[in-house]
Design an enzyme around this catalytic site. Structure first.
Site, mmCIF file in Angstrom:
data_model
loop_
_atom_site.group_PDB
_atom_site.id
_atom_site.type_symbol
_atom_site.label_atom_id
_atom_site.label_comp_id
_atom_site.label_asym_id
_atom_site.label_seq_id
_atom_site.Cartn_x
_atom_site.Cartn_y
_atom_site.Cartn_z
ATOM 1 N N LYS A 124 -4.080 1.598 6.904
ATOM 2 C CA LYS A 124 -3.170 0.489 7.066
ATOM 3 C C LYS A 124 -2.041 0.773 7.514
ATOM 4 O O LYS A 124 -1.462 1.848 6.649
ATOM 5 C CB LYS A 124 -3.847 -0.852 6.108
ATOM 6 N N ARG A 166 0.549 -0.783 0.335
ATOM 7 C CA ARG A 166 -0.125 0.069 0.018
ATOM 8 C C ARG A 166 0.814 1.320 -0.242
ATOM 9 O O ARG A 166 1.885 1.380 0.907
ATOM 10 C CB ARG A 166 -0.856 0.104 1.522
#
Length: 400
Positions: free
Chosen positions: A277, A271
């Site tokens: 996250k 990511r």
């Protein structure tokens, strides 16, 4: 055999009956209809035998995984389906991310299995069902240079000398230099840059699409570094039937809309932003494909394979997708199967369907069918009640 998809309720999904996922499930799943709630975000409908959400046989409630395990000839003798077929309904942006190639996935899984859950790659194709907004791949060096130079807050953050390399050496390396500078920027500088850009966009004089995407991302993920990635990545506005293919290491994010998605079975994600996250920044920068393309180059074109069928054939063996779109004027049509079986979902229309030598059964909006390898084709006789005719999508192994 008819199957029921596995429904995922992630935070980014569309609420209640606004969700295409919910609309389809309500047509086909009595148990889902009993549990349906307008305040729930119905994000994904999974069709396949993925361990995290296998489909169920509609008549018995048995997992499709057990059927395949007991008779793997239904998928050509392999251990499991090589793909996961999905419908997605998106209101909030998904994370800006990349997926590793097969070799990288094996290495990451071996070194950090807690983060990278399996050794497989995760190429994907997305086909819009409604107006669909996404980020996909880096802009060309020239376009990126003009955009970073246009907005002083970005010039201050990245640095004028670094941005000038995009003009002096318009290649992957100059894009990498600029994006690396962004990803290594301190959070306080990110916050300052976003605040200054927000003031500029509030004046209402900037490009409408860029303003819309900036406001959308900053609304759901205020002060996130991903908000600034929108200046680096292509903003792709898709109409129903248009597609993008997401190869290994190509940065992308879905922002809003409904789509069909098909992917290799994997959970590997690296990511870059628009997420609470974990962001594995160094791995991301090491693996990113920094090739710059125009928006037009990001669209993935289909190939006619029949009078009413279009094939989306990506450059991987794991999967392909066929769009079947039969007009009202046609009464009969045959959907061909492949040697490893396939999954079909109906988006519009009604038909009586027959596997060779088996009883007729009804296919309607929301119906999902697993077609085992022993079945060569599915014959359809239409009961045309929708002005758009009959529309379905078929996921299958890419042995074309």
């Amino acid at each position: 055999m008819e199957i029921l998809g596995n429904i995922k309720t992630y935070d980014w999904g569309s609420l209640g009956s606004q969700s295409k996922v919910a609309q389809l499930a309500l047509k086909n799943d009595e148990n889902f209809a009993k549990e349906f709630n307008e305040s729930t975000p119905y994000a994904e409908l999974w069709m396949g035998d993925h361990v995290s959400g296998p489909s169920l046989i509609k008549a018995t409630g048995e997992s499709i995984s057990k059927i395949i395990e007991n008779d793997n000839s239904s998928i050509g003798g392999t251990k499991s389906l090589p793909f996961l077929f999905k419908v997605l309904s998106i209101t909030k942006p998904l994370s800006i991310q990349v997926h590793p190639n097969k070799e990288q996935a094996e290495r990451l899984h071996a070194s950090r299995p807690d983060v990278y859950k399996d050794p497989n790659h995760k190429p994907e194709i997305s086909i819009a069902l409604t107006d669909f907004l996404a980020l996909c791949g880096f802009r060309t060096p020239t376009e990126l240079y003009n955009l970073l130079k246009k907005y002083q807050p970005l010039t201050d953050l990245i640095g004028g000398d670094t941005i000038d390399e995009l003009q002096k050496q318009p290649n992957n390396e100059s894009i990498k230099m600029c994006y690396t500078k962004l990803m290594h920027s301190p959070q306080e500088e990110i916050v300052k840059c976003i605040a200054e850009l927000s003031s500029i966009f509030k004046e209402g004089k900037e490009d409408a699409t860029l303003t819309k995407v900036f406001d959308h991302c900053n609304h759901y993920f205020p002060n996130d570094i991903g908000v600034l990635s929108i200046f680096f990545l292509n903003i792709v506005q898709m109409k129903p039937g248009q597609a993008i293919f997401l190869a290994a290491n190509v940065p992308h994010a879905y922002l809003s809309g409904d789509c069909i998605e098909c992917m290799a079975c994997s959970d590997n994600v690296i990511r870059a932003g628009l997420t609470p996250k974990f962001k594995d920044v160094e791995t991301l920068l090491e693996m990113l494909d920094f090739t710059g393309n125009t928006v037009e180059e990001k669209f993935f074109q289909s190939i006619p394979v029949g009078p009413y069928s279009e094939l989306f054939k990506p450059p991987v063996k794991d999967f392909a997708v066929i769009q079947v779109k039969v007009p009202n004027s046609v009464q009969n049509y045959c959907i061909e199967n492949r040697s490893n079986g396939s999954i079909i979902i109906v988006l519009k229309g009604n038909a009586s369907a027959a596997f060779k030598g088996r009883e007729l059964f009804e296919l309607k909006e929301g119906s999902i069918v697993f077609v085992p390898a022993c079945i060569k084709s599915v014959g359809l006789t239409f009961n045309h009640s929708d002005q758009d005719g009959f529309i379905a999508y078929q996921a299958l192994y890419n042995d074309f």
